[in-house]
Each structure stands twice: as C-alpha cells, then as structure tokens.
Enzyme design. Structure first.
Site, short mmCIF file in Angstrom:
data_model
loop_
_atom_site.label_atom_id
_atom_site.label_comp_id
_atom_site.label_asym_id
_atom_site.label_seq_id
_atom_site.Cartn_x
_atom_site.Cartn_y
_atom_site.Cartn_z
N ASP A 1 3.29 12.70 -11.63
CA ASP A 1 3.73 11.73 -10.63
C ASP A 1 4.48 10.60 -11.33
O ASP A 1 3.88 9.83 -12.09
CB ASP A 1 2.51 11.18 -9.89
CG ASP A 1 2.89 10.33 -8.66
OD1 ASP A 1 4.09 10.05 -8.48
OD2 ASP A 1 1.96 9.96 -7.90
N SER B 1 14.85 10.14 -20.97
CA SER B 1 15.66 9.95 -22.17
C SER B 1 15.33 8.67 -22.93
O SER B 1 15.97 8.37 -23.95
CB SER B 1 17.16 9.97 -21.81
OG SER B 1 17.51 11.21 -21.24
N GLY C 1 -0.66 8.39 -8.65
CA GLY C 1 -0.64 7.01 -8.18
C GLY C 1 0.32 6.16 -8.99
O GLY C 1 0.64 6.46 -10.15
N VAL D 1 0.86 -1.17 0.00
CA VAL D 1 0.00 0.00 0.00
C VAL D 1 0.90 1.23 0.00
O VAL D 1 1.79 1.36 0.85
CB VAL D 1 -0.93 0.01 1.22
CG1 VAL D 1 -1.60 1.37 1.38
CG2 VAL D 1 -2.01 -1.06 1.07
N ASP D 2 0.71 2.10 -0.99
CA ASP D 2 1.49 3.33 -1.09
C ASP D 2 0.81 4.44 -0.30
O ASP D 2 -0.36 4.75 -0.55
CB ASP D 2 1.62 3.76 -2.56
CG ASP D 2 2.46 2.79 -3.38
OD1 ASP D 2 3.15 1.95 -2.79
OD2 ASP D 2 2.41 2.88 -4.63
N GLY E 1 3.35 -1.51 -5.03
CA GLY E 1 4.31 -2.61 -4.95
C GLY E 1 4.78 -2.96 -6.35
O GLY E 1 3.97 -3.05 -7.29
N ASP F 1 7.68 0.50 -13.03
CA ASP F 1 6.87 -0.71 -12.89
C ASP F 1 5.89 -0.82 -14.05
O ASP F 1 5.65 -1.91 -14.59
CB ASP F 1 6.10 -0.70 -11.58
CG ASP F 1 6.98 -0.49 -10.36
OD1 ASP F 1 8.20 -0.71 -10.47
OD2 ASP F 1 6.44 -0.11 -9.30
N GLU G 1 11.73 -7.21 -4.73
CA GLU G 1 11.20 -6.73 -3.45
C GLU G 1 10.72 -7.89 -2.58
O GLU G 1 10.09 -7.67 -1.54
CB GLU G 1 10.05 -5.74 -3.68
CG GLU G 1 10.52 -4.35 -4.03
CD GLU G 1 9.40 -3.32 -4.04
OE1 GLU G 1 9.70 -2.13 -3.84
OE2 GLU G 1 8.23 -3.70 -4.26
N SER H 1 1.50 6.93 -18.07
CA SER H 1 1.24 6.71 -16.64
C SER H 1 1.68 7.88 -15.77
O SER H 1 1.10 8.13 -14.71
CB SER H 1 1.92 5.42 -16.17
OG SER H 1 3.32 5.61 -15.97
#
Length: 293
Positions: free
Chosen positions: A248, A223, A289, A16-17, A43, A254, A143, A284
């Site tokens: 963001d 780049s 988020g 959870v961010d 994650g 990811d 991770e 994205s």
C-alpha cells in the site's frame, strides 16, 4: 499546550481515510467491485505529524476536525502517536475524508473531501503563534487554504523558524513564500507542474532551486529522491524491497516528508534527514494504511 517547547509544528490537514481494495482501478464511467471498506486516520498534515513524532521530534498540530465520530478518531490517533493536539480546533460539520482505492500492486487512487480542513484559517495560526515561534521547524501542507499556509510560513520565517513545505496538492507559490522554504518538498509530477516542464529528477530539483527556495527535495517514487541546495544536487536511492513487499503506497510521500521534517527538527543535516526519510517511507509501503502501521 505543554510547557516544553515543541521541535516541530505542523499546519495542515487531518482526514479519515476510507479505503477499499480493488482488483483494478475503475475507468471513467465504470463500476468495479471491491472489498470491505476499512477506516484509517490520515490526511497529509496529520500523517506527517505522526511520522515526525515517530522520529523523536516533539510535535504539535495546528488544524481542524469536525464534531463527528471521525473528528474524535483523528484527535485520538494524533494523541496516541504523541502529537500535541491542544491547537486543533473542533468545528461544526464533518471532518475531512479521503476516499481511496488500492490495487493489488499497492498503487492508489484518491478523492479528498476537505471538510473541516477548509476552515483552518489565519486565526488558527495566530492562536498558535507562541507555539510556532518557539519551535525549530514549521511544517506545512497545501490541503488547507493557501492563504493560511502563506501566513504561517511568513509568521514562522520572521521568527527565525525553519520552514518546510510539502507543496501537495500542488499550487502556485508566491516568490516571498518560496524564498524561505528549506526545503520545498514535491514529487516529480508536482515539480513538473510548478516548472511547466518535465525533466530528470536532477533537472527538476535544480530548476526549482533556481526559483528561490533555500533547498528543494523531489521524490521520484521507487526511483528515490533528489535534493538540491546551495552546495550540490544529490540523489538518494530507494532500497530494494523485494517482490510482494509493497502492499500500500497510500501516504508514503507523507511518511517521507514528515520523517524528514522530524529529523531536521532534532538537528540532522538535510542530506542525513533525507536518507533516513527514504528508508522510513520505504518501510511504510510494506504495511496497510497511510501511516504504515
């Protein structure tokens, strides 16, 4: 697990961010005021799984979440994206969490608390062996414990499954692990750490390819990307987004890696998958988020 074989199986992390927007990132020993805390599912592994599913890849996830509210959120967010969660284990204790500050230019600083991710073990991979062996691609991130990743990579490779590894956070990789990666995905800082030297994107990609992977993809932020395989070293630029569109960058890497893995799993060439993933990751960062909305 669904009776249909999956295209791609992710072995990785779910967090959870907890995101706070700040005017600037604090220096060591400094306190700064930020905005309200926002919660997002994240994650590296889960973000990649969602990105792959959004490319149309039938995607499964092997990992662990806690028995807390965050664990329920993470499972629901994966399922809502179409990711099969039947090989996700719930454990006693907290889910993984990432504490993130984001500045007005979209740059982020992140501290990760592994939580349940630290308990993703070889047994979890063994329990999902029938799913992994029937997939087209295994996608892994670092991770979760390195021993688990090594086992998953070896298990998948021995069954003829293509292995994609996003080596982040960076860690030393054994020669037998490197030899089956197709591709190894790293950013320019991770590439330099693995090689022990800096260089251009082309030099880093070629240098890592010489260490044994079947192919290498090095991301260079704004780049673009450089990929190296047995045929060539190819650069792929990032599209121009215009002033103010970057809000963001959390999870952009990811998003790129998951989109690349998803396209490979559905039959695209590495070059075509990379070009598509660059466009997906660029889009994205125009949304808040880690999963870009």
């Amino acid at each position: 697990m669904s009776e249909r074989s999956l295209d791609l199986v992710v072995v990785g992390s779910a967090n959870v961010d907890r995101v706070v927007r700040v005017e600037r990132h604090p220096a060591p020993g400094e306190t700064v005021l930020g905005g309200d805390t926002a919660l997002f599912p994240g994650g590296k592994g889960a973000n990649a799984a969602v990105a792959a599913a959004r490319q149309g890849a039938r995607t499964g996830f092997v990992g662990a979440v806690g028995d807390d509210d965050a664990g329920a959120l993470l499972l629901a967010s994966l399922a809502d994206a179409g990711v099969d969660t039947s090989t996700v284990r719930r454990v006693d204790g907290p889910s993984g969490a990432a504490h993130i500050t984001v500045s007005p230019d979209g740059e982020n600083a992140i501290v990760v608390s592994p939580g349940a991710n630290a308990r993703v073990g070889v047994a979890d991979v063994r329990d999902a062996s029938h799913v992994i062996g029937a997939a087209s691609v295994l996608f892994a991130v670092l991770e979760v414990p390195l021993e688990t990743v090594r086992y998953a990579v070896a298990h998948a490779s021995a069954r003829g499954v293509r292995v994609v590894l996003n080596a982040s956070p960076v860690a030393a990789l054994a020669a037998e692990t490197l030899a089956v990666l197709d591709p190894l995905i790293v950013n320019k800082h991770e590439a330099a750490a693995l090689l022990g030297r800096t260089g251009s994107g082309e030099e880093l990609a070629a240098g890592l390819r010489a260490r044994g992977p079947r192919s290498v993809v090095v991301t260079l932020g704004g780049s673009g990307v450089v990929l190296a395989d047995a045929d060539a070293v190819v650069g792929v630029p990032t599209p121009e987004l215009g002033d103010g569109r970057v809000v963001d960058t959390t999870g952009a890497g990811d998003a790129f890696a998951g989109a690349l893995g998803g396209k490979l799993a559905t039959g695209a060439s590495l070059v075509d998958a990379t070009r598509h993933a660059v466009m997906y990751a660029a889009e994205s960062v125009t949304r808040h988020g880690a999963r870009g909305g």
